[in-house]
Design a protein around this motif. Sequence first.
Motif, PDB file in Angstrom:
ATOM      1  N   UNK A 194       0.644  -1.344   0.388  1.00  0.00           N
ATOM      2  CA  UNK A 194       0.152   0.251   0.039  1.00  0.00           C
ATOM      3  C   UNK A 194       0.736   1.523   0.045  1.00  0.00           C
ATOM      4  N   UNK A 195       2.376   0.974   0.645  1.00  0.00           N
ATOM      5  CA  UNK A 195       2.518   2.455   1.097  1.00  0.00           C
ATOM      6  C   UNK A 195       3.423   2.645  -0.429  1.00  0.00           C
ATOM      7  N   UNK A 196       3.803   1.716  -0.953  1.00  0.00           N
ATOM      8  CA  UNK A 196       4.931   1.296  -2.269  1.00  0.00           C
ATOM      9  C   UNK A 196       3.648   2.186  -3.010  1.00  0.00           C
ATOM     10  N   UNK A 197       2.771   1.431  -3.632  1.00  0.00           N
ATOM     11  CA  UNK A 197       1.724   2.516  -4.677  1.00  0.00           C
ATOM     12  C   UNK A 197       1.497   3.934  -4.081  1.00  0.00           C
ATOM     13  N   UNK A 198       1.215   4.023  -3.075  1.00  0.00           N
ATOM     14  CA  UNK A 198       0.516   5.936  -2.195  1.00  0.00           C
ATOM     15  C   UNK A 198       1.698   6.284  -2.702  1.00  0.00           C
ATOM     16  N   UNK A 199       2.820   5.969  -2.795  1.00  0.00           N
ATOM     17  CA  UNK A 199       4.145   6.962  -3.221  1.00  0.00           C
ATOM     18  C   UNK A 199       4.185   6.837  -4.878  1.00  0.00           C
ATOM     19  N   UNK A 200       3.550   6.061  -5.430  1.00  0.00           N
ATOM     20  CA  UNK A 200       4.202   6.009  -6.726  1.00  0.00           C
ATOM     21  C   UNK A 200       2.793   6.180  -8.036  1.00  0.00           C
ATOM     22  N   UNK A 201       1.779   8.080  -7.304  1.00  0.00           N
ATOM     23  CA  UNK A 201       0.724   8.420  -8.065  1.00  0.00           C
ATOM     24  C   UNK A 201       0.935   8.617  -9.074  1.00  0.00           C
ATOM     25  N   UNK A 202       2.211   8.476 -10.655  1.00  0.00           N
ATOM     26  CA  UNK A 202       2.185   8.530 -11.314  1.00  0.00           C
ATOM     27  C   UNK A 202       1.957   6.975 -11.892  1.00  0.00           C
ATOM     28  N   UNK A 203       1.796   6.338 -11.256  1.00  0.00           N
ATOM     29  CA  UNK A 203       2.212   4.812 -11.639  1.00  0.00           C
ATOM     30  C   UNK A 203       0.718   4.250 -10.949  1.00  0.00           C
ATOM     31  N   UNK A 204      -0.178   4.431 -10.193  1.00  0.00           N
ATOM     32  CA  UNK A 204      -0.949   3.995  -9.346  1.00  0.00           C
ATOM     33  C   UNK A 204      -1.883   5.091  -8.787  1.00  0.00           C
ATOM     34  N   UNK A 205      -3.549   4.843  -9.452  1.00  0.00           N
ATOM     35  CA  UNK A 205      -4.913   5.872  -8.874  1.00  0.00           C
ATOM     36  C   UNK A 205      -4.459   5.346  -7.020  1.00  0.00           C
ATOM     37  N   UNK A 206      -4.650   4.155  -6.929  1.00  0.00           N
ATOM     38  CA  UNK A 206      -4.630   3.022  -5.244  1.00  0.00           C
ATOM     39  C   UNK A 206      -3.335   2.361  -4.845  1.00  0.00           C
ATOM     40  N   UNK A 207      -4.225   1.748  -3.723  1.00  0.00           N
ATOM     41  CA  UNK A 207      -3.375   0.538  -3.321  1.00  0.00           C
ATOM     42  C   UNK A 207      -3.834  -0.963  -4.246  1.00  0.00           C
ATOM     43  N   UNK A 208      -4.291  -0.689  -4.577  1.00  0.00           N
ATOM     44  CA  UNK A 208      -5.171  -1.725  -5.531  1.00  0.00           C
ATOM     45  C   UNK A 208      -5.670  -2.654  -4.779  1.00  0.00           C
ATOM     46  N   UNK A 209      -6.066  -3.941  -5.337  1.00  0.00           N
ATOM     47  CA  UNK A 209      -7.215  -4.074  -4.626  1.00  0.00           C
ATOM     48  C   UNK A 209      -7.192  -5.542  -3.069  1.00  0.00           C
TER      49      UNK A 209
END
Length: 499
Positions: free
Chosen positions: A111-126
């Motif tokens: 969750x942290x990894x994806x939240x820190x990469x808002x250029x790639x992910x919109x959310x933490x995913x499922x």
Amino acid sequence: MYPRCKNYMKIIYRNLTTGSTPPKSFDKIPGPKSLPIIGTLYKYLPIIGEYSFKKLPKTGIKKYNKYGSIVREEIVPGEFTVWIFEPDDIAEIFKNENKQNPERRSHLALLKYRKDRKNVYKSGGLLPTNGEEWSRLRREFQKALSKPQNIMTYIDKIDKSINDFVKLCGTKSTNNLMPLLHRLSLELTCLVVFDASMNSFSPNEMNDCSTTSKLIEATLISNSLILSLDNGPRLWRYFDTPLYKKFCKSQNFMEKIAVEMVESKMKKIKENQDDSEKSLLEIYLKNDNLDFKDIVGMACDMLLAGIDTSAYSLAFALYHLSNNEQVQQKLHEEAVRLIPSLDDAVTSATLRDATYMKAVIKETYRMNPIAIGVGRILTSDIVLSGYTIPAGTNAVTQNQVISRFEKYFSDPDEFKPERWMRDSVDKAQNLHPYLVLPFGHGSRSCISRRLAEQNSQMTLLKIVRAYKLEWKGQSLEFDSLPINKPTSPINIQFTPYNQ
């Protein structure tokens, strides 16, 4: 401080007016002693600790034997977990959960990894997300996966890939089938999700430097670190720890492959060059309620959750079959009836009639499920085993432990697929529906269940149709990462049938 139950007095009043015994308070639940600052982490330390995150079933049995059917623990200070060993309590948890937005506490570093990469992910995913955002993603992605025709679209291509795998089992000299099982899972996942073959069994790909090898390694690394990152002191929230750096590196590679595949599919659709059957990826790209970042997250989730789980489930099934000659022979006879020639393809009708095959897989999930159980963050105060559990508590069911209890299953340590047949003794005893939950439960159950079951059924039918299996390895042990991963080689001798 223990969490307070907002509805505790209401529960007390209800029980007094109905004549029931008032429930005990949360702090009365037995469990290992928590220490300041470190909680119960000292119990999990190597050598001196009595518990192990890698051996969750054995740890669960120790807790059950010492504390009983419900255990309270504060692994991380301030965060309480209750371990649930009664199927009636498990049913109560799911009965009282928020059906639209069931919550769990898992994959926190992801969750942290994806939240820190808002250029790639919109959310933490499922996997790690909760609340309305999770509900939106699940609703949109589930639409395609819930339709059998979307899963069956690639059955011919899946059959071909399985044939390639089956041939390699008989010709490739190996004392460990696990690498081939990972390649098969990767290939089948990519066929359905991305409408793309990874050529996983080609000579160029079957080396350590290939894209497929690196992708499989990345998923292995990510899944092996999830439990440690979730349950440790979580210093990665403040700075990049060595484990978190390793996790990020593996995620970067998976993300790179996912983005390339999604972009490639988008290009084909825009140029009207896509003349293939409609894949899941195409359905998602044409869904106005999803954007590119949503789909990249889903693609990464499918790689992370699909490759290891499918490979390990097949490994456990083959282990049990190769150690149980009578079961294997009965399954072979069913396979011969449904697949008269080795060149015949598996069809939807084949799978529909493979009743013993389904029992074999069900029994595999009982003895060696994908994970220890199901986790939920309680959204309301409930009573379990006579104790009031407050909202916000993390409840984790211990299905893998109780599925080996003699009070629920006759000869629980024996591999007996017959127990799942309609005329079996165990079936006649009306087995509790919450004992075996390999794919979770409710709206937060495994989104790819249909795909996973189809692939497992097709693979086992084909391989048992072609070969007699004989186990040549040691007793198969496993680690909980949290996915149950075999720790010893899958050493099977394949002897071709002369038909």
